[in-house]
Design an enzyme around this catalytic site. Structure first.
Site, PDB file in Angstrom:
ATOM      1  N   ALA A   1      12.665  -5.700  34.940  1.00 27.69           N
ATOM      2  CA  ALA A   1      13.872  -6.502  35.106  1.00 27.69           C
ATOM      3  C   ALA A   1      14.439  -6.406  36.518  1.00 27.69           C
ATOM      4  CB  ALA A   1      14.919  -6.065  34.093  1.00 27.69           C
TER       5      ALA A   1
ATOM      6  N   HIS B 207       6.998   1.922  37.533  1.00 26.87           N
ATOM      7  CA  HIS B 207       6.921   0.490  37.863  1.00 26.87           C
ATOM      8  C   HIS B 207       5.726   0.266  38.784  1.00 26.87           C
ATOM      9  CE1 HIS B 207      10.569  -1.231  36.057  1.00 26.87           C
ATOM     10  NE2 HIS B 207      11.078  -0.019  36.206  1.00 26.87           N
TER      11      HIS B 207
ATOM     12  N   HIS C 220      10.339   6.601  32.963  1.00 27.90           N
ATOM     13  CA  HIS C 220      10.148   6.107  31.585  1.00 27.90           C
ATOM     14  C   HIS C 220       8.670   5.855  31.238  1.00 27.90           C
ATOM     15  CE1 HIS C 220      10.352   2.242  33.642  1.00 27.90           C
ATOM     16  NE2 HIS C 220      11.665   2.161  33.614  1.00 27.90           N
TER      17      HIS C 220
ATOM     18  N   ALA D   1       6.548  -0.200  31.971  1.00 30.48           N
ATOM     19  CA  ALA D   1       6.369  -0.707  33.334  1.00 30.48           C
ATOM     20  C   ALA D   1       5.271   0.031  34.092  1.00 30.48           C
ATOM     21  CB  ALA D   1       7.682  -0.646  34.115  1.00 30.48           C
TER      22      ALA D   1
ATOM     23  N   ARG E 153     -11.497   4.049  29.768  1.00 34.59           N
ATOM     24  CA  ARG E 153     -12.306   3.938  30.996  1.00 34.59           C
ATOM     25  C   ARG E 153     -11.442   3.730  32.240  1.00 34.59           C
ATOM     26  NH1 ARG E 153     -15.549   1.098  27.420  1.00 34.59           N
ATOM     27  NH2 ARG E 153     -14.709  -0.923  28.118  1.00 34.59           N
TER      28      ARG E 153
ATOM     29  N   ASP F 161      18.043   4.786  30.316  1.00 36.61           N
ATOM     30  CA  ASP F 161      17.863   3.541  31.069  1.00 36.61           C
ATOM     31  C   ASP F 161      18.907   2.517  30.618  1.00 36.61           C
ATOM     32  OD1 ASP F 161      16.776   1.823  32.945  1.00 36.61           O
ATOM     33  OD2 ASP F 161      15.056   1.241  31.717  1.00 36.61           O
TER      34      ASP F 161
ATOM     35  N   GLY G 271      16.175  -2.820  30.376  1.00 35.48           N
ATOM     36  CA  GLY G 271      16.944  -1.614  30.126  1.00 35.48           C
ATOM     37  C   GLY G 271      17.272  -1.490  28.651  1.00 35.48           C
TER      38      GLY G 271
END
Length: 416
Positions: free
Chosen positions: A166, A221, A242, A246, A253, A299, A335
């Site tokens: 976001a 992220h 987190h 993300a 593999r 978050d 969030g």
């Protein structure tokens, strides 16, 4: 802004300004990272815990020694007594974000304080660099008068475009030295962590620079593979933002960054334990894979503690339906509306995590990540245990539901 929220925020602020008085709590079920102690008591000398035990005679002696009269002794009546919760990744609450200025910080902090989060690192969303620098300075100024604010967490702007979640894609950029220095200078020593995609150009070099400046870089992220995540950890990354959200997930593999942080005990792993961001089987797996290294985070965005509806996350439009926040533009999760009180309860009552492990994940583990479990210049007294010498950050909660009923921050009772 809701008038009741503003009033409560002012009451919390006023409470933090008052001189703490010694007090005692008896007949409690004491729960911290060391275990569960029935019929426990604690005596404070004001801002810190002075003595603990189970013997009634020793309680009476400790009260006399530290100046606690009968009116200052609270009967817990078997409730849970835990350390105050520490959230290291939160964006706001009660309709406002920590990016929105000093009054918004006061309101959002009151939202989380009333649910047991006695200390907080304030997360700032990706914005243009000058805006982020301005918001960092506001957090730094707030720390001068509020012991409950421990610094800032920057979630951006050095994130992978493909894993932006976001965050505004127009503001994402590479962590070149000049940009990193701009943010560090604005923080003036108050930046605690920053989420970074290590595979971005200059990513590993930025991690080294940030760690050398006292910041804990967080892998998140990102599209980092296993090898890149290992390089980031060796360069100084001490957190994963987190886990599971993300980032590229587990694959037999293409292992990605998750196995790298699970294997390396130098890394603390953030986890959003709401059953929505990460479903319960994966939450249980995380606690099993990395015992004593899970830090529960929320978050939480501005909509926390508010009705469903339309909200903003930075410049982006968000809809909240059934308590779940998603971007209007692409339906991406934006969030949460979680508070740590609920995360701890979910871990214990839904996941079957032991009370001591769930409480540890909301107290001692996040404190250890930043050295707050020891005496330090930021919190002074250490955080994370119900033990002599530790800060009198204490919660009383219902023994079944874990709903927080009483909150003390640095020995000061908070309004409910």
């Amino acid at each position: 802004m809701n008038a009741n929220h503003i009033t409560t925020a002012q009451s919390v602020t006023n409470s933090l300004m008052r001189e703490p008085r010694p007090f005692a709590i008896r007949n409690a079920r004491v729960v911290d990272a060391r275990g569960v102690q029935e019929q426990g008591w604690v005596v404070t000398d004001g801002e810190t815990i002075a003595a603990t035990g189970t013997s009634s005679d020793e309680l009476e002696s400790a009260c006399a020694r530290f100046g606690v009269d009968e009116s200052g002794v609270i009967d817990a009546k078997g409730r849970n007594l835990t350390p105050g919760y520490l959230d290291i990744h939160t964006h706001g609450g009660w309709g406002v974000a920590f990016d929105d200025g000093a009054e918004a910080i006061s309101i959002a902090r009151a939202c989380h304080m009333t649910h047991g989060t006695t200390r907080q690192i304030l997360s700032l969303i990706t914005n243009p660099l000058d805006v982020m620098a301005r918001n960092i300075r506001v957090v730094r100024e707030a720390m001068d008068t509020r012991p409950d604010i421990l610094g800032s967490h920057l979630e951006g702007p050095f994130l992978a475009l493909a894993r932006k979640g976001a965050h505004n894609p127009d503001c994402l950029c590479d962590p070149v030295q000049e940009s990193v220095r701009t943010l560090l200078d604005a923080a003036d020593g108050s930046m605690r962590q920053i989420t970074i995609a290590p595979e971005r150009a200059h990513g590993v070099e930025a991690i080294r620079m940030l760690r050398a400046s006292g910041v804990v870089p967080a892998i998140g992220h990102c599209n980092a593979d296993y090898a890149m995540a290992c390089k980031a950890i060796d360069a100084g990354a001490g957190l994963m933002t987190h886990m599971f959200n993300a980032m590229n997930g587990l694959h037999h593999r293409e292992p990605g960054p998750i196995p790298a942080v699970v294997e390396d005990r130098r890394v603390t792993i953030e986890l959003i334990a709401d059953g929505f961001h990460v479903q319960d089987p994966m939450l249980r797996l995380a606690f099993e894979l990395a015992p004593h290294r899970i830090a529960l985070v929320t978050d939480a965005m501005a909509a926390t503690g508010c009705p469903d509806g339309h909200y903003k996350l930075g410049a982006l439009d968000v809809n909240v339906v059934d308590g779940h926040a998603r971007l209007v533009s692409n339906n991406a999760i934006a969030g949460s509306t979680l508070v740590l009180e609920e995360a701890v309860a979910h871990a214990i009552n839904r996941l079957g995590i032991s009370p001591q492990d769930a409480v540890e994940a909301a107290t001692l583990t996040p404190a250890k990540t930043f050295g707050f479990h020891m005496p330090n210049p930021i919190t002074k007294a250490p955080l994370g245990l119900v033990a002599p010498g530790f800060a009198a950050d204490l919660l009383l909660s219902d023994p079944q539901t874990w709903q927080v009923e009483c909150v003390w921050c640095a020995g000061r009772i908070m309004p409910s």
